[in-house]
Design a protein around this motif. Structure first.
Motif, mmCIF file in Angstrom:
data_model
loop_
_atom_site.group_PDB
_atom_site.id
_atom_site.type_symbol
_atom_site.label_atom_id
_atom_site.label_comp_id
_atom_site.label_asym_id
_atom_site.label_seq_id
_atom_site.Cartn_x
_atom_site.Cartn_y
_atom_site.Cartn_z
ATOM 1 N N HIS A 22 -37.661 4.845 43.599
ATOM 2 C CA HIS A 22 -38.456 5.613 42.293
ATOM 3 C C HIS A 22 -38.470 6.840 42.998
ATOM 4 N N ARG A 66 -36.678 10.324 41.363
ATOM 5 C CA ARG A 66 -37.449 11.629 40.934
ATOM 6 C C ARG A 66 -36.843 12.967 41.689
ATOM 7 N N GLU A 118 -35.148 16.275 40.100
ATOM 8 C CA GLU A 118 -35.651 17.522 40.160
ATOM 9 C C GLU A 118 -34.547 18.434 40.676
#
Length: 155
Positions: free
Chosen positions: A67, A71, A75
């Motif tokens: 996870h 992320r 980004e």
């Protein structure tokens, strides 16, 4: 059937199906379990290896790592890598128990507070230990921590 056997069975099936992403993820799971077996053997001298609760903890940690990686990739604009991480999460999640929803998490927190006799924020460690013992793999403890803190502060 224990988790280790379920993972090995799924690994063999992925080989037969030639499912490369699934196969590589299952191999990563197996490697993590074997690493933990070796570490446990070194500490205790016990050849039995890790039990299902420890395997659940390994799988939970692997999911959390993916996870975080997904992320970070999003980004950074690397959507292809983020998607790969999500695919791995799906494979790992097959071996985890069903996640508790918000109401069930609150009920579990209440039960843990009651069973430990916790009355202040100083007892948070005992409550969290109780929750981890009963609900490993079923809840995100990063979300549960604030629930426990709120419950103990408001009493």
């Amino acid at each position: 059937m224990d988790l280790r056997t379920r993972v090995n069975t799924a690994l063999k099936q992925a080989m037969r199906d030639k499912a490369t992403t699934r196969l590589s993820t299952l191999r990563l799971i197996n490697a993590a379990i074997k690493d933990q077996d070796i570490a446990a053997r070194g500490e205790t001298g016990d050849d039995r290896g890790v039990d299902d609760a420890q395997v659940l903890a390994i799988l939970g940690k692997m999911t959390k790592q993916r996870h975080e990686s997904a992320r970070a990739y999003e980004e950074g604009g690397r959507l292809d890598l983020a998607e790969r991480e999500r695919e791995e999460i799906e494979v790992i999640s097959e071996f985890l128990p069903r996640q508790l929803d918000e109401d069930e998490m609150e009920a579990a927190v209440d039960a843990a507070v009651t069973s430990t006799g916790a009355s202040s924020i100083r007892d948070m460690g005992r409550v969290m230990a109780e929750l981890k013992a009963r609900h490993t793999g079923q809840m995100d403890f990063a979300k549960v921590g604030p629930l426990v803190k709120n419950r103990l502060c408001t009493g």
